[in-house]
Design a protein around this motif. Structure first.
Motif, mmCIF file in Angstrom:
data_model
loop_
_atom_site.group_PDB
_atom_site.id
_atom_site.type_symbol
_atom_site.label_atom_id
_atom_site.label_comp_id
_atom_site.label_asym_id
_atom_site.label_seq_id
_atom_site.Cartn_x
_atom_site.Cartn_y
_atom_site.Cartn_z
ATOM 1 N N LEU A 416 11.335 -14.073 3.150
ATOM 2 C CA LEU A 416 10.992 -14.104 1.727
ATOM 3 C C LEU A 416 11.709 -12.937 1.060
ATOM 4 C CD1 LEU A 416 7.180 -14.968 1.884
ATOM 5 C CD2 LEU A 416 9.117 -16.511 1.533
ATOM 6 N N ASP A 417 12.817 -13.254 0.452
ATOM 7 C CA ASP A 417 13.748 -12.248 -0.059
ATOM 8 C C ASP A 417 13.498 -12.065 -1.553
ATOM 9 O OD1 ASP A 417 15.856 -10.595 -0.545
ATOM 10 O OD2 ASP A 417 17.400 -11.940 0.232
ATOM 11 N N ASP A 418 12.756 -10.998 -1.899
ATOM 12 C CA ASP A 418 12.467 -10.758 -3.314
ATOM 13 C C ASP A 418 13.029 -9.432 -3.817
ATOM 14 O OD1 ASP A 418 10.688 -8.749 -2.449
ATOM 15 O OD2 ASP A 418 8.967 -10.096 -2.514
ATOM 16 N N GLY A 419 13.677 -8.671 -2.922
ATOM 17 C CA GLY A 419 14.339 -7.447 -3.345
ATOM 18 C C GLY A 419 13.435 -6.247 -3.538
ATOM 19 N N TRP A 420 12.159 -6.368 -3.134
ATOM 20 C CA TRP A 420 11.214 -5.274 -3.329
ATOM 21 C C TRP A 420 10.360 -5.080 -2.077
ATOM 22 C CZ3 TRP A 420 10.933 -2.380 -7.808
ATOM 23 C CH2 TRP A 420 11.592 -2.897 -8.933
ATOM 24 N N LEU A 421 9.824 -3.875 -1.921
ATOM 25 C CA LEU A 421 8.662 -3.683 -1.056
ATOM 26 C C LEU A 421 7.458 -4.044 -1.918
ATOM 27 C CD1 LEU A 421 9.565 -0.317 0.726
ATOM 28 C CD2 LEU A 421 9.698 -2.633 1.670
ATOM 29 N N LYS A 427 0.709 -2.064 -5.726
ATOM 30 C CA LYS A 427 -0.199 -0.912 -5.767
ATOM 31 C C LYS A 427 0.224 0.081 -6.845
ATOM 32 C CE LYS A 427 -1.595 -1.052 -0.884
ATOM 33 N NZ LYS A 427 -1.585 -0.315 0.399
ATOM 34 N N GLN A 428 1.529 0.305 -6.987
ATOM 35 C CA GLN A 428 2.002 1.227 -8.017
ATOM 36 C C GLN A 428 1.650 0.712 -9.412
ATOM 37 O OE1 GLN A 428 6.162 1.474 -6.939
ATOM 38 N NE2 GLN A 428 5.849 3.303 -5.681
ATOM 39 N N GLY A 437 10.829 4.041 -5.223
ATOM 40 C CA GLY A 437 11.026 3.875 -3.789
ATOM 41 C C GLY A 437 10.706 2.501 -3.252
ATOM 42 N N THR A 438 10.566 1.505 -4.128
ATOM 43 C CA THR A 438 10.200 0.166 -3.663
ATOM 44 C C THR A 438 11.281 -0.873 -3.923
ATOM 45 O OG1 THR A 438 9.044 -0.170 -5.772
ATOM 46 C CG2 THR A 438 7.718 0.540 -3.896
ATOM 47 N N ASP A 439 12.326 -0.505 -4.642
ATOM 48 C CA ASP A 439 13.419 -1.421 -4.963
ATOM 49 C C ASP A 439 14.407 -1.430 -3.805
ATOM 50 O OD1 ASP A 439 15.557 -2.818 -5.967
ATOM 51 O OD2 ASP A 439 15.711 -1.679 -7.835
ATOM 52 N N LEU A 440 14.568 -2.588 -3.171
ATOM 53 C CA LEU A 440 15.497 -2.696 -2.046
ATOM 54 C C LEU A 440 16.941 -2.884 -2.493
ATOM 55 C CD1 LEU A 440 13.409 -4.906 0.411
ATOM 56 C CD2 LEU A 440 13.688 -2.428 0.398
ATOM 57 N N GLY A 441 17.167 -2.969 -3.808
ATOM 58 C CA GLY A 441 18.524 -3.002 -4.323
ATOM 59 C C GLY A 441 19.295 -4.252 -3.995
#
Length: 497
Positions: A416-421, A427-428, A437-441
């Motif tokens: 499931l590729d959404d680009g984020w943690l 939670k943030q 720190g949650t954006d996988l870019g």
């Protein structure tokens, strides 16, 4: 003769896989690592078996006996490392290997089940094997709960008019899983489950309420709050503590351990002992007399499942999960990883049978899903297995796709590729923090590479594309990575509501 050996890309994956072999076969899985950094890598999966209570043997190599305790390259105290994560940590010594191994097996298989660490010095490993091999030991069973405790449970159940049962992960270790359904049907108890207990009774059962404390948890809390007695059947608080959701409803706990709860929980009574014995006794009692409406569970399930699928344009996680559920046969096995998708899958997925829904919910470690799926396919080669992992989890364990290829496993791996943690992102947002720190870019990525370590990779940008890719992957004679590009926006509606 001998044991089949599987070389994983990372020692942690070896321990996760050994955990799942123990769950599915009932025999302890075995994982092996070298000393020092190999041992520390192994601990993540061993801790998983400890909190999720799976039988496992973790073997670490070590320096020759004469060098133990010295400050030498790679050397640390393995026993100190594993002691907090295992039921026991034992040293193998020349002339006492067989007896220590027998002890380790018995400890791992005794309730509550769990991992045992064995440390093997180099000289002991190289010494001739001269000991007789003992018969494999069985684990020690718990004693049955005292009769007065059982009688009081019968009184409480008989007096309740709106009882609800909640099945937990201790029930996964029942010798006779059918006892759960016998108790539920005998007393006409609407029942919910924790994440790990899904499938112990089919969630299509007319009394099923679904999974608690995952996505859309407030819908479940509302119904449970209307009960006059919650009956915890094998409920292990390691998954979620009672005080998180029980409120003031009295609790009747029937488990292998005493209840661990804070003072806010009203514990009406506890039955502690062998769970098979307790449930077998409950199934023979005169039926309880609940006054819930006959269609309560069906109406609740419909409302719950509708709430889990908020209308969204485009391709979103709940679409992808429904596609996988439709493609996987009822007896197929799902293994998945930890993240926002864990909450969505736990609530949305319909599980039909025991040990078909593999997740960690005590240790809750990212990196579990792919090695768990590999182990499931090795343990049950005749059954279809699918892994669902988030893109963050996939980055942690992508090397294991080479293991699946080397083993020749037919294994669809849905990313499931959404680009984020996404779970941390939710939670943030909930706490009104900035996103950090949650954006996988990966937002610019459209198509996956042609392959990972020789395993073909396919992109899916819609439910229809995912369905076609899954259909092909389930009959292929090799693993397939399917990257489902999903919009994670609805997690903000359904997760941690």
């Amino acid at each position: 003769g001998g044991l089949p050996y599987v070389l994983t890309a990372h020692e942690g994956s070896a321990a996760f896989a050994a955990d799942v072999m123990g769950r599915l076969t009932g025999a302890p899985g075995l994982c092996i690592a070298t000393l020092g950094p190999g041992a520390t890598n192994l601990t993540t999966g061993v801790g998983n078996a400890y909190l999720d209570r799976s039988p496992l043997l973790a073997l670490t190599c070590n320096l020759p006996t004469a060098q133990l305790g010295r400050r030498i390259q790679m050397a640390i105290d393995h026993h100190a490392l594993f002691r907090p994560l295992t039921k026991a940590t034992l040293a193998l010594r020349e002339g006492a290997v067989a007896s220590v191994l027998a002890e380790a097996l018995q400890v791992a298989l005794s309730e509550p089940l769990g991992p045992v660490h064995l440390d093997l010095p180099e000289d002991v490993a190289l010494a001739p094997a001269t000991e007789a091999v003992p018969a494999p030991p069985s684990g020690r069973r718990l004693a049955a709960a005292p009769e007065p405790a059982r009688r009081r449970a019968a009184e409480l159940l008989g007096a309740a008019r709106r009882p609800v049962a909640v099945l937990g992960s201790s029930a996964m270790r029942l010798r006779n899983p059918g006892l759960l359904q016998a108790v539920i049907e005998r007393h006409r108890l609407p029942f919910a489950t924790t994440t790990m207990a899904k499938g112990m009774i089919s969630e299509e059962h007319p009394l099923s309420l679904g999974c608690i404390e995952r996505a859309r948890r407030q819908v479940q809390r509302e119904l449970l709050g209307g009960a006059d007695l919650v009956v915890g059947l094998g409920y292990d608080v390691v998954e979620v503590e009672y005080e998180a959701w029980l409120g003031k409803v009295p609790l009747l706990s029937i488990d292998v351990d005493p209840v661990d709860a804070d003072a806010s929980v009203t514990i009406a009574h506890e039955v502690v002992g062998d769970l098979d014995a307790s449930l077998g006794w409950l199934a023979q009692l005169p039926p309880a007399r609940p006054e819930w409406g006959a269609d309560l569970a069906a109406r609740h399930r419909e409302r719950f499942q509708r709430a889990l699928r908020p209308p969204r344009a485009g391709f979103v996680p709940h679409h992808a999960i429904d596609v996988v559920r439709a493609a996987l046969p009822r007896d197929g096995i799902l293994a998945f990883d930890v993240g926002a998708h864990t909450h969505q899958i736990a609530s949305q997925w319909t599980a039909h049978a025991p040990r078909t829904f593999l997740i960690t919910n005590g240790w809750s470690s990212m990196g579990f899903g792919l090695p768990a799926a590999i182990a499931a396919k090795l343990a049950c080669p005749e059954r279809p297995v699918v892994a669902i992992v988030g893109d963050g989890c996939f980055q942690m364990t992508v090397g294991e796709v080479a293991v699946a290829r080397r083993l020749g496993l037919s294994l669809p791996i849905v990313v499931l590729d959404d680009g984020w943690l996404s779970l941390i992102q939710v939670k943030q947002v909930r706490r009104r923090f900035g996103l950090y720190g949650t954006d996988l870019g990966e937002q610019a990525l459209v198509d996956p590479p042609a392959h990972y370590f020789g395993v073909p990779a396919i992109g899916a940008g819609s439910a229809a594309e995912l369905a076609r890719a899954l259909t092909d992957a389930l009959v292929a004679d090799h693993p397939t990575v399917i990257e489902a590009r999903v919009d994670p926006g609805h997690y903000l509606d359904t997760v941690y509501d």
